[in-house]
Scaffold this motif. Structure first.
Motif, mmCIF file in Angstrom:
data_model
loop_
_atom_site.group_PDB
_atom_site.id
_atom_site.type_symbol
_atom_site.label_atom_id
_atom_site.label_comp_id
_atom_site.label_asym_id
_atom_site.label_seq_id
_atom_site.Cartn_x
_atom_site.Cartn_y
_atom_site.Cartn_z
ATOM 1 N N LEU B 214 0.824 -1.206 0.000
ATOM 2 C CA LEU B 214 0.000 0.000 0.000
ATOM 3 C C LEU B 214 0.860 1.258 0.000
ATOM 4 O O LEU B 214 0.483 2.284 -0.587
ATOM 5 C CB LEU B 214 -0.919 -0.025 1.229
ATOM 6 N N THR B 215 2.013 1.172 0.650
ATOM 7 C CA THR B 215 2.921 2.334 0.640
ATOM 8 C C THR B 215 3.317 2.685 -0.791
ATOM 9 O O THR B 215 3.360 3.861 -1.166
ATOM 10 C CB THR B 215 4.177 2.042 1.485
ATOM 11 N N ARG B 216 3.592 1.680 -1.596
ATOM 12 C CA ARG B 216 3.942 1.930 -3.008
ATOM 13 C C ARG B 216 2.787 2.613 -3.731
ATOM 14 O O ARG B 216 2.986 3.530 -4.521
ATOM 15 C CB ARG B 216 4.242 0.606 -3.720
ATOM 16 N N VAL B 217 1.567 2.125 -3.461
ATOM 17 C CA VAL B 217 0.396 2.715 -4.112
ATOM 18 C C VAL B 217 0.252 4.169 -3.668
ATOM 19 O O VAL B 217 0.005 5.054 -4.495
ATOM 20 C CB VAL B 217 -0.881 1.908 -3.749
ATOM 21 N N PHE B 218 0.420 4.432 -2.375
ATOM 22 C CA PHE B 218 0.295 5.803 -1.864
ATOM 23 C C PHE B 218 1.379 6.710 -2.442
ATOM 24 O O PHE B 218 1.130 7.870 -2.765
ATOM 25 C CB PHE B 218 0.370 5.818 -0.334
ATOM 26 N N VAL B 219 2.590 6.178 -2.566
ATOM 27 C CA VAL B 219 3.682 6.979 -3.147
ATOM 28 C C VAL B 219 3.337 7.340 -4.592
ATOM 29 O O VAL B 219 3.518 8.481 -5.018
ATOM 30 C CB VAL B 219 5.021 6.216 -3.058
ATOM 31 N N CYS B 220 2.819 6.372 -5.333
ATOM 32 C CA CYS B 220 2.453 6.641 -6.740
ATOM 33 C C CYS B 220 1.303 7.635 -6.819
ATOM 34 O O CYS B 220 1.263 8.479 -7.715
ATOM 35 C CB CYS B 220 2.039 5.340 -7.438
ATOM 36 N N LEU B 221 0.377 7.563 -5.869
ATOM 37 C CA LEU B 221 -0.780 8.468 -5.862
ATOM 38 C C LEU B 221 -0.345 9.905 -5.653
ATOM 39 O O LEU B 221 -0.902 10.835 -6.238
ATOM 40 C CB LEU B 221 -1.726 8.094 -4.709
ATOM 41 N N THR B 222 0.633 10.092 -4.779
ATOM 42 C CA THR B 222 1.019 11.459 -4.411
ATOM 43 C C THR B 222 2.092 12.034 -5.313
ATOM 44 O O THR B 222 2.497 13.177 -5.152
ATOM 45 C CB THR B 222 1.536 11.509 -2.966
#
Lengths: 140, 507
Positions: B214-222
């Motif tokens: 999920l951290t990877r997804v959040f990093v990509c989102l931001t």
């Protein structure tokens, strides 16, 4: 880090030990570890103040969009809360559609195709082939 | 010898048995590659498929799944920095940096070759050393288990980078999280604050998926999409060269021995084997290799050792099962269920009463490793295509797989919320340059360390120095202390020398 460690130490100190298990009681590891964390965070704080922390002064060259992050977090929590009421397929399709929007997809047809194909594909794979339980619609 | 040739002939003349073994292996790889879907879950989900099979076919199918999961876990870890299983966490450390350099194919090739050799070697160890290893395993008590846990945790110092305070803080948080729930000795609730869900503790699968996936997804989102660059991947050399093999063979053999021994210990998992093997490899290899690469920056040995180790656990974990009837890992518990279903009792008489089943088990594991080896090597180019899928398509898919992985463990939506919480924690850790791996290490090892330490204190009347009176625990503890302090002393000394040099230069 210092504040978090202090809070954790406070929480750990509230753990009650049985009288005959002072040294080997329930609070041994939580108190020891949280105290060590507090020491580490104080040292970190002192080092950062005493010597300029180079990592903190590097300028970020990447723009960050925290609004999308907050929306995604709220969405995921809402998803977890409604998953067992409205079922996996409906909730996941909505989640994927909104996430695709957040990730920059604009074309409604592509969004629909992505959300439906991934949802149905996952449901087929996990629920039908692997036999895992995925909640179905139970609202009415 | 005649017995083995009879088993081989019987297997080869039964295409159904071979097909079931290969299907199980493939399903195992798929389960391993999906974050959060572990070997015990895979085997539990697929166990009903074996109800109508013959014993040798059914056991072969489940062993194929067991072996396959070990291979599959490394693939998303190397490509996306999202380990498929806890055992693949260490592989991610050097695997993902290789992907960033355009060497994803080579990284997966090394992982597959190492897994194959490690898995195959563990079968031979199982065949020839089971009685000896089982006697050695019986010598492990609370002192030794505590020392082994500390040994696994000592790897924190190798992965914390420059800031040891942040690394230790992260590990401490992981250990603290492992204490949430029922006290293992007194059964009193602890740090749960009346929450029924927290009474059973914080499960590490949602934490691992949150911190890595999920951290990877959040990093990509931001981050704006054009800021995330996918390096062009070199597809020319996916198989390791002879030179690469010479470099990694020590790590593979070391990993296979560590994995088999750790697998033979009841309660020890493939993740612990991978941690310890990686740790040993960082100590016996040069800090910087001939290409100027350090561990954590894309070292081949950093992939080979943990992969060999975590696959060797599959052979090692069968030792206590077959010799004593004691399942060593959660996955083997399911296998024990299958044994009972087929009315076969593992234990001291197993090798005399069920010699054919024993030989069939060895053969199934060897064939499963061979099959998965070729399938994974053939599929490397296909796996790498995942990297070229645009982020706005890939990340939602990864997110839904993470959600299924977190939910599938116990069908509790609370685990999805846990995953989100640790995704947020992991995101802020990345922003604050706090390493995430020590938290996961602390969470996995914390329970084992605490339970055994307290048992030691109770047994030895609060005299902790008795740990050094037991030869095995003393050896492990000295090793752990050396591993723990060496990088810190080295870094502190270098910083001191550099500052002295700058000061003298300015003077």
């Amino acid at each position: 880090m210092v504040i978090a460690s202090s809070v954790l130490l406070g929480m750990s100190l509230q753990i009650k030990d049985a009288p005959h298990m002072r040294l080997s009681g329930s609070s041994l590891i939580p108190v020891t570890v949280s105290a060590a964390m507090l020491v580490c965070s104080i040292i970190r704080c002192a080092v950062s103040v005493a010597i300029k922390d180079k990592e903190a002064t590097q300028t970020q060259t990447i723009n960050h969009n925290y609004r999308r992050l907050i929306i995604a977090i709220i969405l995921l929590i809402a998803y977890a809360l409604v998953l067992e009421s409205i079922g996996f397929i409906v909730s996941s399709a909505i989640l994927l559609a909104v996430l695709a929007l957040l990730f920059g997809l604009i074309n409604p047809l592509k969004i629909l195709a992505l959300s439906l194909s991934v949802t149905l594909g996952s449901w087929l794979l996990f629920a039908k082939i692997f036999g895992s339980y995925l909640p179905s619609f139970t609202l009415f | 010898m005649e017995n083995i040739s009879q088993v081989v002939l019987s297997a080869l003349s039964s295409p159904g048995q071979i097909l079931c073994l290969f299907t199980g292996s493939l399903l195992g790889v798929i389960f391993g590659a999906l974050p959060g879907l572990t070997a015990p879950l895979a085997m539990a989900v697929l166990l009903p498929a074996t109800y109508t099979m013959e014993p040798q076919t059914g056991l072969g199918f489940l062993l194929g799944v067991h072996c396959g999961v070990g291979y599959g876990g490394a693939i998303p870890g190397i490509l996306l920095k999202i380990p498929g299983t806890p055992a693949a966490v260490m592989t991610t450390l050097d695997g993902y940096p290789m992907t960033e350099k355009g060497l994803a194919g080579k990284a997966i090739g090394i992982a597959v070759v190492s897994s194959f050799i490690g898995g195959a070697l563990s079968v031979f160890y199982l065949m020839f050393t089971a009685p000896f290893l089982s006697k050695f395993a019986l010598k492990f008590g609370p002192h030794e288990y505590f020392a082994m846990g500390v040994c696994g945790l000592s790897i924190t110092s190798s992965v914390i980078g420059k800031s040891w305070t942040k690394g230790f803080w992260s590990a401490g948080l992981g250990i603290l999280l492992s204490t949430v729930g029922f006290d293992p000795l007194t059964n009193e609730p602890r740090l749960s604050y009346g929450s029924m869900r927290l009474l059973s503790g914080i499960p590490f699968i949602p934490v691992m998926i949150g911190m890595f996936g999920l951290t990877r997804v959040f990093v990509c989102l931001t981050t704006k999409q054009h800021d995330i660059k996918v390096c062009k991947q070199d597809m020319a050399g996916v198989l390791p060269t002879w030179r690469d093999l010479r470099r990694i063979i020590k790590g593979i053999v070391q990993g296979s021995i560590v994995g088999t021994i750790i697998g033979a210990l009841p309660g020890a998992s493939a993740a612990i084997a991978a941690f310890i093997s990686y740790d040993i490899q960082t100590k016996i290899s040069p800090k910087i290799d001939g290409n100027g690469i350090a561990f954590g920056e894309g070292r081949l040995e950093g992939i080979a050792a943990p992969e060999s180790s975590n696959n060797s656990v599959s052979g090692g974990s069968l030792i206590p099962l077959l010799t004593f009837g004691i399942p060593g890992t959660s996955a083997v518990v399911v296998l024990l269920g299958a044994f009972m279903m087929y009315d076969i009792t593992p234990g001291p008489l197993f090798f005399t009463e069920h010699r054919d089943i024993a030989n069939s088990i060895y053969l199934s594991m060897l064939l499963a490793n061979i099959f998965i080896f070729f399938v994974c090597l053939a599929g490397i180019k296909l796996f790498i295509k995942i990297l070229y899928i645009p982020t706005n398509y890939l990340m939602p898919v990864i997110l839904i797989l993470c959600v299924i992985g977190a939910y599938g463990m116990s069908n509790d939506p609370f685990h999805i919320i846990l995953m989100v919480i640790f995704g947020i924690v992991g995101y802020f850790f990345e922003k604050a340059s706090i390493p995430q791996l020590p938290l996961v290490l602390g969470l996995i090892l914390g329970k084992m360390i605490e339970e055994n330490l307290r048992q030691v204190l109770i047994l030895d009347d609060n005299n902790i120095f008795m740990l050094f009176m037991h030869p095995i625990s003393a050896t492990l503890l000295f090793f752990a202390l050396a591993v723990f302090f060496t990088p810190i002393i080295r870094t502190t000394y270098k910083t001191f020398v550099t500052r002295e040099g700058n000061h003298n230069g300015s003077v």
